[in-house]
Design a protein around this motif. Sequence first.
Motif, PDB file in Angstrom:
ATOM      1  N   PRO A   1     109.401  16.293  33.095  1.00 50.30           N
ATOM      2  CA  PRO A   1     108.809  15.129  32.441  1.00 50.30           C
ATOM      3  C   PRO A   1     108.474  13.964  33.376  1.00 50.30           C
ATOM      4  O   PRO A   1     108.041  12.936  32.909  1.00 50.30           O
ATOM      5  CB  PRO A   1     109.926  14.693  31.495  1.00 50.30           C
ATOM      6  CG  PRO A   1     111.169  14.993  32.287  1.00 50.30           C
ATOM      7  CD  PRO A   1     110.849  16.199  33.120  1.00 50.30           C
ATOM      8  N   TRP A   2     108.729  14.129  34.690  1.00 45.76           N
ATOM      9  CA  TRP A   2     108.559  12.947  35.534  1.00 45.76           C
ATOM     10  C   TRP A   2     107.148  12.390  35.479  1.00 45.76           C
ATOM     11  O   TRP A   2     106.936  11.196  35.480  1.00 45.76           O
ATOM     12  CB  TRP A   2     108.891  13.287  36.992  1.00 45.76           C
ATOM     13  CG  TRP A   2     110.357  13.455  37.198  1.00 45.76           C
ATOM     14  CD1 TRP A   2     111.330  13.378  36.246  1.00 45.76           C
ATOM     15  CD2 TRP A   2     111.020  13.716  38.428  1.00 45.76           C
ATOM     16  NE1 TRP A   2     112.562  13.587  36.804  1.00 45.76           N
ATOM     17  CE2 TRP A   2     112.400  13.804  38.149  1.00 45.76           C
ATOM     18  CE3 TRP A   2     110.583  13.893  39.737  1.00 45.76           C
ATOM     19  CZ2 TRP A   2     113.336  14.051  39.140  1.00 45.76           C
ATOM     20  CZ3 TRP A   2     111.513  14.139  40.719  1.00 45.76           C
ATOM     21  CH2 TRP A   2     112.881  14.217  40.424  1.00 45.76           C
TER      22      TRP A   2
ATOM     23  N   LYS B   1     105.131  12.268  33.215  1.00 45.19           N
ATOM     24  CA  LYS B   1     104.824  11.448  32.049  1.00 45.19           C
ATOM     25  C   LYS B   1     105.029   9.982  32.394  1.00 45.19           C
ATOM     26  O   LYS B   1     104.517   9.104  31.732  1.00 45.19           O
ATOM     27  CB  LYS B   1     105.748  11.818  30.891  1.00 45.19           C
ATOM     28  CG  LYS B   1     105.411  13.164  30.303  1.00 45.19           C
ATOM     29  CD  LYS B   1     106.239  13.450  29.101  1.00 45.19           C
ATOM     30  CE  LYS B   1     105.936  14.873  28.650  1.00 45.19           C
ATOM     31  NZ  LYS B   1     106.981  15.423  27.830  1.00 45.19           N
ATOM     32  N   LEU B   2     105.856   9.736  33.387  1.00 41.81           N
ATOM     33  CA  LEU B   2     106.198   8.361  33.708  1.00 41.81           C
ATOM     34  C   LEU B   2     105.251   7.774  34.742  1.00 41.81           C
ATOM     35  O   LEU B   2     104.813   6.649  34.616  1.00 41.81           O
ATOM     36  CB  LEU B   2     107.635   8.299  34.233  1.00 41.81           C
ATOM     37  CG  LEU B   2     108.686   9.039  33.388  1.00 41.81           C
ATOM     38  CD1 LEU B   2     110.047   8.944  34.045  1.00 41.81           C
ATOM     39  CD2 LEU B   2     108.741   8.492  31.974  1.00 41.81           C
ATOM     40  N   MET B   3     104.918   8.528  35.781  1.00 39.05           N
ATOM     41  CA  MET B   3     104.133   7.935  36.869  1.00 39.05           C
ATOM     42  C   MET B   3     103.755   9.002  37.897  1.00 39.05           C
ATOM     43  O   MET B   3     104.412  10.009  38.018  1.00 39.05           O
ATOM     44  CB  MET B   3     104.971   6.855  37.555  1.00 39.05           C
ATOM     45  CG  MET B   3     104.173   5.744  38.154  1.00 39.05           C
ATOM     46  SD  MET B   3     103.474   4.621  36.908  1.00 39.05           S
ATOM     47  CE  MET B   3     104.961   3.963  36.159  1.00 39.05           C
ATOM     48  N   GLU B   4     102.707   8.706  38.620  1.00 38.69           N
ATOM     49  CA  GLU B   4     102.239   9.622  39.655  1.00 38.69           C
ATOM     50  C   GLU B   4     103.262   9.747  40.800  1.00 38.69           C
ATOM     51  O   GLU B   4     103.873   8.767  41.194  1.00 38.69           O
ATOM     52  CB  GLU B   4     100.936   9.051  40.224  1.00 38.69           C
ATOM     53  CG  GLU B   4     100.164  10.010  41.085  1.00 38.69           C
ATOM     54  CD  GLU B   4      99.038   9.288  41.829  1.00 38.69           C
ATOM     55  OE1 GLU B   4      98.832   8.081  41.584  1.00 38.69           O
ATOM     56  OE2 GLU B   4      98.414   9.945  42.669  1.00 38.69           O
TER      57      GLU B   4
END
Lengths: 505, 505
Positions: free
Chosen positions: A260-261, A263-266
């Motif tokens: 899921p990383w 989903k948070l940021m590039e």
Amino acid sequence: MTGPRTGIARAAIIGGGVIGGGWLARLIENGIPCRIHDPDPEARRKLEAVLAAADRAYGKLTMTPRVARAGWELAGSAAEAAAGADLVIEAVPERLEIKRRVYAEIETVNAAGVIASSTSGILPTELQAEMANPGRLIVAHPFNPVYLLPLVELVAGAETDPAKIDWAKEVFAGLGMHPLHCRVEVPGFLSDRLQEALWREALWLLHDGAATAEELDAAIAYGPGLRWAQMGTMQTFHLAGGEGGMRAMLAMFGPCLKWPWTKLMEVPELTPEFVDRVGAQCEAQAAGLSPRELERIRDDNLVAILQALKANDWGAGRVLAAYERAQADRGAAAGTGGTGGSDDAGDAPPAGPVRTLARAVPPDWTDYNNHMNESRYLQAFCDATDALMRLIGADADYIAGGQSYFTAETHIRHLDEVAALEPITVDTQVLGGAGRKLHLFHEMRHGRDGRLLATGEHMLIHVDLATRAASLPGPAVAARLAVLAEAHAGLERPEGVGRAVGQKR
Amino acid sequence: MTGPRTGIARAAIIGGGVIGGGWLARLIENGIPCRIHDPDPEARRKLEAVLAAADRAYGKLTMTPRVARAGWELAGSAAEAAAGADLVIEAVPERLEIKRRVYAEIETVNAAGVIASSTSGILPTELQAEMANPGRLIVAHPFNPVYLLPLVELVAGAETDPAKIDWAKEVFAGLGMHPLHCRVEVPGFLSDRLQEALWREALWLLHDGAATAEELDAAIAYGPGLRWAQMGTMQTFHLAGGEGGMRAMLAMFGPCLKWPWTKLMEVPELTPEFVDRVGAQCEAQAAGLSPRELERIRDDNLVAILQALKANDWGAGRVLAAYERAQADRGAAAGTGGTGGSDDAGDAPPAGPVRTLARAVPPDWTDYNNHMNESRYLQAFCDATDALMRLIGADADYIAGGQSYFTAETHIRHLDEVAALEPITVDTQVLGGAGRKLHLFHEMRHGRDGRLLATGEHMLIHVDLATRAASLPGPAVAARLAVLAEAHAGLERPEGVGRAVGQKR
């Protein structure tokens, strides 16, 4: 006190807020006289509050005697503070135009002193752009509280004289700090980029209603924060990969970097080359220590940090304290160590001495002779006393209710040696238990061959924990103790009772 | 041992990596028998390594006696492990399809046990989507090392029975953990969103060549990390605003939120309403403590953490140790320090008792009453005795040569309490030093106010380490001791010498 080791005869500080005040505390603690300027009419009062806090902290920080604090005075202007100073620390608000105006004023009176900006992220190249002598401008970015945290980031601008960075490394190390030279000039430097990435995410989570400030803080202070006090995120994750270190960690989390990383940021692409660079740097940092060895160090540090916080009854230390109390209760309920104790001891007292301890000698109780260290004999007797306390109902709840027994006097005979991991037992006889006093005699024996290893004779006094004064035990404890004392009254008085040190037999 | 407090008769763990192994250690330490499944043929060896590390850490963690560890066994399949378990902990790789397959297998044999996923960020709603009984699926996300770090994030999915979260809060608190209920289901939950924001920024800085892994870690472990072990980023910044708290912090950094922070990333707009929400939550978290009061707590925690790390010679603690040594040198050069000891003590013996100890009480010497534990008084006296030994030449070389003094008998009077980090001193008087015997008397005082905390009277016997029998000391030691004993012969005999336990004054 002779002159400070830093070689600085006098320093100036421009700005008397949280950061300027913290610098003042650290400098005068190290014997460097300071002049400080802040236009705030409340400056003196605020600085004195910071200095009082720092004085309190320094009083506990080191075990060496402190040197006399240097003097300090308020100056009416930045120029008045800076005149004649070897080091001018700038800690004014984070606006380029304000900082440049301060440097211009300093330069009217001080041509050669090093000017160190406390900025959290403005580039030194921008700070020095309008200076007459820009070579002496460096960034020295400290962390609140400046008087305690060792980190200081040193950053040079395009025109900074590299020798000034070398000089600053020595000076700040001499003040008890850890200078970190940020070799590449990037906005926010290193620490604040990392901190602010976290802070920004926290603000978004709060903004979106996902969590409160308190929940967000708990998500750090009870977990990752305990690791970060001793190892950064790279070394921490180097240990999350198990025996394979950072390379295994990246391989393991590679697939879910997209999920899921992301989903948070590039994130940077984990090419084999990049993984190799990160892995090699983590291995270099480990300096020959394997992940297993680093894990042991990490665990020792975590134990020590948890205990440190326990002593202050705060955060993760408070969790540990509660756990410890519950463990003690559980030990009591189960009759610790497979002993003669039981829940209904008051009704059916043991006929002979009570088995209050049965354990192996832990390896860290032994010294380089590989026998149990002298002080651990008393620790074993203390544990035995605690077990007896629980047996008569003076348990964690009783203590939480404000009453306890304190040991007033102890006599130990060290009769024989015992090695690590050997079994030991302690049997305890009540010699007297009337009124405020409790007189105990412990015999420690080898658990297999029965050799007498030591005896401990102890006088305990019942205490009211609010007043710290002697008091009578509660009726339930007194009753249980009376039954036990009566049962032991018919026993033979053990050899060695009442001995003074060095007394003839 | 009766059943554990958690009410769990048996637990299962699916997955035996760093996380699964850590869970196993924590569960069996708390008396909960476990079955664990991992297809790795190396699973047993790897688990035993984790259990050994945990055993070592637990041996130091608390001062209460540990209960007997529960048993554990490897199971041939997830179903075999899960059959009959009240709690099934899933710690398999972070792939949704693998986890769902494990749940399906568990459900063939176990209809009602709680299934707790250790996932770092996959939503429980997705995890439970294909389950027959999805109400029992929760996320219980722990942190490495699971056997030491207290944080566990609890997250419910859309179909989770809320009673399972309440049950899990109690169970994990009973295991010594700090359950944090993440009330809103977001990918990455709370802690990993924060951690990964930082980790992502660190990877970019390394990727762009701005810093190495070691520099990035230093930027945390010597500064912000020391704060995060005790307070999260919200409370930390609540204290960066000085007397005005978080609101002042946001006002102060408001202008530069656009600069340089926004060079790094977008932040929520600081509208008055948002500032008010953040400020109000930080004030609520402070629970009535002013920023000044919180600062004192923070400083006490920082001091204790720095000292904890110093004892382990690591990170920021190593910086403190170097500073302390430099301070001691500086004090010695300037004639402060005030101990009677010196290298040529044999030539010029101290006229009065010898200062044999001057230190702060380490936090791990204190018990849950936050006063120095009774056994540590003897440890301090042992350290003082060692210092006296060195003074008369019975040092490490002497012991390596096969001779030493062993303590035969000890008498301690515990006269007053002392808290963690308070300074203590010990002064030592030689009462007799002829032949094989050495008779010492220690006085322990509070280092600031001079209160008498305890006395220790000790009889030591000189021993031949090969035969373990009493023997005469070597001529050099005997000579130095004779000089010291003669110098002390004229001193007043201290009050309390020769007392037996319980003797009338």
